[in-house]
Design an enzyme around this catalytic site. Structure first.
Site, PDB file in Angstrom:
ATOM      1  N   ASP A   3       0.663  -1.388   0.192  1.00 51.88           N
ATOM      2  CA  ASP A   3      -0.046  -0.095   0.418  1.00 51.88           C
ATOM      3  C   ASP A   3       0.425   1.085   0.268  1.00 51.88           C
ATOM      4  O   ASP A   3       0.192   2.235   0.831  1.00 51.88           O
ATOM      5  CB  ASP A   3      -0.278   0.032   0.857  1.00 51.88           C
ATOM      6  CG  ASP A   3      -1.944  -0.823   0.953  1.00 51.88           C
ATOM      7  OD1 ASP A   3      -1.504  -1.987   0.010  1.00 51.88           O
ATOM      8  OD2 ASP A   3      -3.051  -1.111   1.826  1.00 51.88           O
TER       9      ASP A   3
ATOM     10  N   ASP B 273      -4.628  -0.945  -1.648  1.00 53.29           N
ATOM     11  CA  ASP B 273      -5.947  -0.640  -0.948  1.00 53.29           C
ATOM     12  C   ASP B 273      -7.136   0.007  -2.334  1.00 53.29           C
ATOM     13  O   ASP B 273      -6.261   1.414  -2.883  1.00 53.29           O
ATOM     14  CB  ASP B 273      -5.922   0.558   0.180  1.00 53.29           C
ATOM     15  CG  ASP B 273      -6.500  -0.049   1.113  1.00 53.29           C
ATOM     16  OD1 ASP B 273      -6.993  -1.138   1.485  1.00 53.29           O
ATOM     17  OD2 ASP B 273      -7.028   0.962   1.612  1.00 53.29           O
TER      18      ASP B 273
ATOM     19  N   HIS C  27     -10.274   0.351  -2.840  1.00 54.39           N
ATOM     20  CA  HIS C  27     -12.329   0.822  -2.879  1.00 54.39           C
ATOM     21  C   HIS C  27     -13.101   1.182  -3.661  1.00 54.39           C
ATOM     22  O   HIS C  27     -13.303   1.978  -4.220  1.00 54.39           O
ATOM     23  CB  HIS C  27     -11.760   1.501  -0.964  1.00 54.39           C
ATOM     24  CG  HIS C  27     -11.252   0.896  -0.397  1.00 54.39           C
ATOM     25  ND1 HIS C  27     -11.227  -0.366  -0.269  1.00 54.39           N
ATOM     26  CD2 HIS C  27     -10.443   1.877   0.547  1.00 54.39           C
ATOM     27  CE1 HIS C  27     -10.259  -0.515   1.342  1.00 54.39           C
ATOM     28  NE2 HIS C  27      -9.852   0.094   1.744  1.00 54.39           N
TER      29      HIS C  27
ATOM     30  N   HIS D 225     -17.752   2.666   0.001  1.00 53.22           N
ATOM     31  CA  HIS D 225     -17.297   1.425   1.117  1.00 53.22           C
ATOM     32  C   HIS D 225     -17.482   1.265   2.715  1.00 53.22           C
ATOM     33  O   HIS D 225     -17.099   2.436   2.995  1.00 53.22           O
ATOM     34  CB  HIS D 225     -16.024   1.169   0.743  1.00 53.22           C
ATOM     35  CG  HIS D 225     -14.899  -0.430   1.161  1.00 53.22           C
ATOM     36  ND1 HIS D 225     -13.989  -0.398   2.889  1.00 53.22           N
ATOM     37  CD2 HIS D 225     -14.615  -1.358   0.723  1.00 53.22           C
ATOM     38  CE1 HIS D 225     -13.669  -1.454   2.329  1.00 53.22           C
ATOM     39  NE2 HIS D 225     -14.268  -2.498   1.217  1.00 53.22           N
TER      40      HIS D 225
ATOM     41  N   HIS E 205     -10.961   7.268   1.317  1.00 52.62           N
ATOM     42  CA  HIS E 205      -9.468   6.553   0.832  1.00 52.62           C
ATOM     43  C   HIS E 205      -9.341   5.468  -0.263  1.00 52.62           C
ATOM     44  O   HIS E 205      -9.802   4.895  -0.248  1.00 52.62           O
ATOM     45  CB  HIS E 205      -8.207   6.564   1.897  1.00 52.62           C
ATOM     46  CG  HIS E 205      -8.251   5.330   2.247  1.00 52.62           C
ATOM     47  ND1 HIS E 205      -9.969   4.846   3.808  1.00 52.62           N
ATOM     48  CD2 HIS E 205      -8.212   4.213   1.929  1.00 52.62           C
ATOM     49  CE1 HIS E 205      -9.385   3.979   3.796  1.00 52.62           C
ATOM     50  NE2 HIS E 205      -8.928   2.690   3.018  1.00 52.62           N
TER      51      HIS E 205
ATOM     52  N   LYS F 187      -6.594  -4.685  -3.370  1.00 54.98           N
ATOM     53  CA  LYS F 187      -7.722  -5.796  -2.166  1.00 54.98           C
ATOM     54  C   LYS F 187      -8.643  -4.696  -1.977  1.00 54.98           C
ATOM     55  O   LYS F 187      -8.265  -3.029  -2.220  1.00 54.98           O
ATOM     56  CB  LYS F 187      -7.045  -5.871  -1.441  1.00 54.98           C
ATOM     57  CG  LYS F 187      -5.666  -5.385  -0.647  1.00 54.98           C
ATOM     58  CD  LYS F 187      -4.894  -5.332   0.691  1.00 54.98           C
ATOM     59  CE  LYS F 187      -4.017  -4.059   1.532  1.00 54.98           C
ATOM     60  NZ  LYS F 187      -4.690  -3.314   1.705  1.00 54.98           N
TER      61      LYS F 187
ATOM     62  N   CYS G 215      -2.142  -2.970   7.402  1.00 56.61           N
ATOM     63  CA  CYS G 215      -1.712  -4.096   6.048  1.00 56.61           C
ATOM     64  C   CYS G 215      -0.815  -4.589   6.647  1.00 56.61           C
ATOM     65  O   CYS G 215      -0.272  -5.458   5.288  1.00 56.61           O
ATOM     66  CB  CYS G 215      -2.179  -2.939   5.365  1.00 56.61           C
ATOM     67  SG  CYS G 215      -4.414  -2.839   4.831  1.00 56.61           S
TER      68      CYS G 215
HETATM   69  C1  VGL Z   1      -4.687   0.383   5.649  1.00 58.87           C
HETATM   70  C2  VGL Z   1      -6.396   1.309   6.987  1.00 58.87           C
HETATM   71  C3  VGL Z   1      -7.310   1.469   5.450  1.00 58.87           C
HETATM   72  C4  VGL Z   1      -3.522   0.375   5.338  1.00 58.87           C
HETATM   73  C5  VGL Z   1      -5.459   0.449   4.879  1.00 58.87           C
HETATM   74  O1  VGL Z   1      -2.754   0.315   4.542  1.00 58.87           O
HETATM   75  O2  VGL Z   1      -2.523  -0.162   6.180  1.00 58.87           O
HETATM   76  N1  VGL Z   1      -5.190   1.120   6.496  1.00 58.87           N
HETATM   77  N2  VGL Z   1      -7.470   0.555   4.852  1.00 58.87           N
HETATM   78 ZN    ZN Z   2      -8.346   0.907   3.030  1.00 57.13          ZN
END
Ligand code: VGL
Ligand code: ZN
Length: 205
Positions: free
Chosen positions: A17, A56, A58, A62, A79, A104, A149
């Site tokens: 990410d 990430d 979405h 979401h 986000h 994902k 993550c």
């Molecule tokens: C993440 C919060 C929401 C991450 C992703 O990449 O750690 N954290 N979505």
């Molecule tokens: Zn996320």
């Protein structure tokens, strides 16, 4: 010193990410996010068998987005909306060695912190069997955010049977105090090392 055996084709690097929304100026910025990118780029020059980057990704609305701005566990500001600037991989991250980009969190009703499965544990991403098919034995994890993550992906890599290491100084954490997450990782059988441990283990002797 904490060197690990030299990197070869049975090793995978998992870059979690490294996306605009998790970097300064993004919707869910993690303070140290930008600082780790040069080190990730240097690591990518090691002879990993596979380098995987997660994204990430979405849909609008979401389940992980705070509906009315009220903070709650596992709820975040909007986000990484699919195909927006915020969801794009940082353009300072080298991508020439990335063989797989794995998206994902695409299902509206369930989040996915881990690259290997959704948070409900029922939907497998197929990453583990893919890595096995590629002959991978060890997985090295770096990226954002260490507590979410990165942690989830590393624990699942270990649970899937890979020898798993988190590159601690090449992860951006939400909290300054990393002791709790380090404990959880160690309890999962994961080695916590630094980029330097890896680079030193790969210097020509
Ligand atoms: C993440 C919060 C929401 C991450 C992703 O990449 O750690 N954290 N979505
Ligand atoms: Zn996320």
């Amino acid at each position: 010193m904490n060197t690990v055996p030299a990197i070869d084709g049975r090793d995978a690097l998992l870059i979690v990410d490294v996306q605009n929304d998790f970097l300064p100026g993004g919707a869910l910025a993690v303070a140290q996010g930008a600082r780790i990118i040069p080190a990730i780029n240097r690591l990518q020059e090691l002879p990993f068998g596979r380098i995987v980057a997660t994204q990430d990704w979405h849909p609008r609305g979401h389940v992980s987005f705070m509906a009315d701005g009220t903070p709650a566990p596992d709820r975040w500001p909007e986000h990484c909306v699919a195909a927006t600037w915020g969801a794009a991989i940082a353009d300072t991250l080298a991508q020439e060695h990335v063989g797989l980009v794995l998206r994902k969190g695409m299902q509206p009703g369930i989040d996915s912190y881990s690259a290997f499965r959704d948070n409900d544990g029922e939907h497998d991403s197929g990453l583990a069997p893919w890595l096995v098919a590629c002959g991978i034995r060890r997985v090295f994890v770096c990226g954002i955010a260490l507590e979410y993550c990165v942690r989830a992906s590393a624990l699942d890599a270990a649970a899937a049977g890979f020898d798993t290491f988190v590159l601690d100084d090449v992860c951006a954490a939400i909290n300054d105090d990393r002791r709790d997450v380090h404990r959880m990782l160690r309890d999962g059988g994961i080695g916590i090392i630094t980029a330097r441990d890896l680079m030193e283990g790969n210097e020509a002797s």
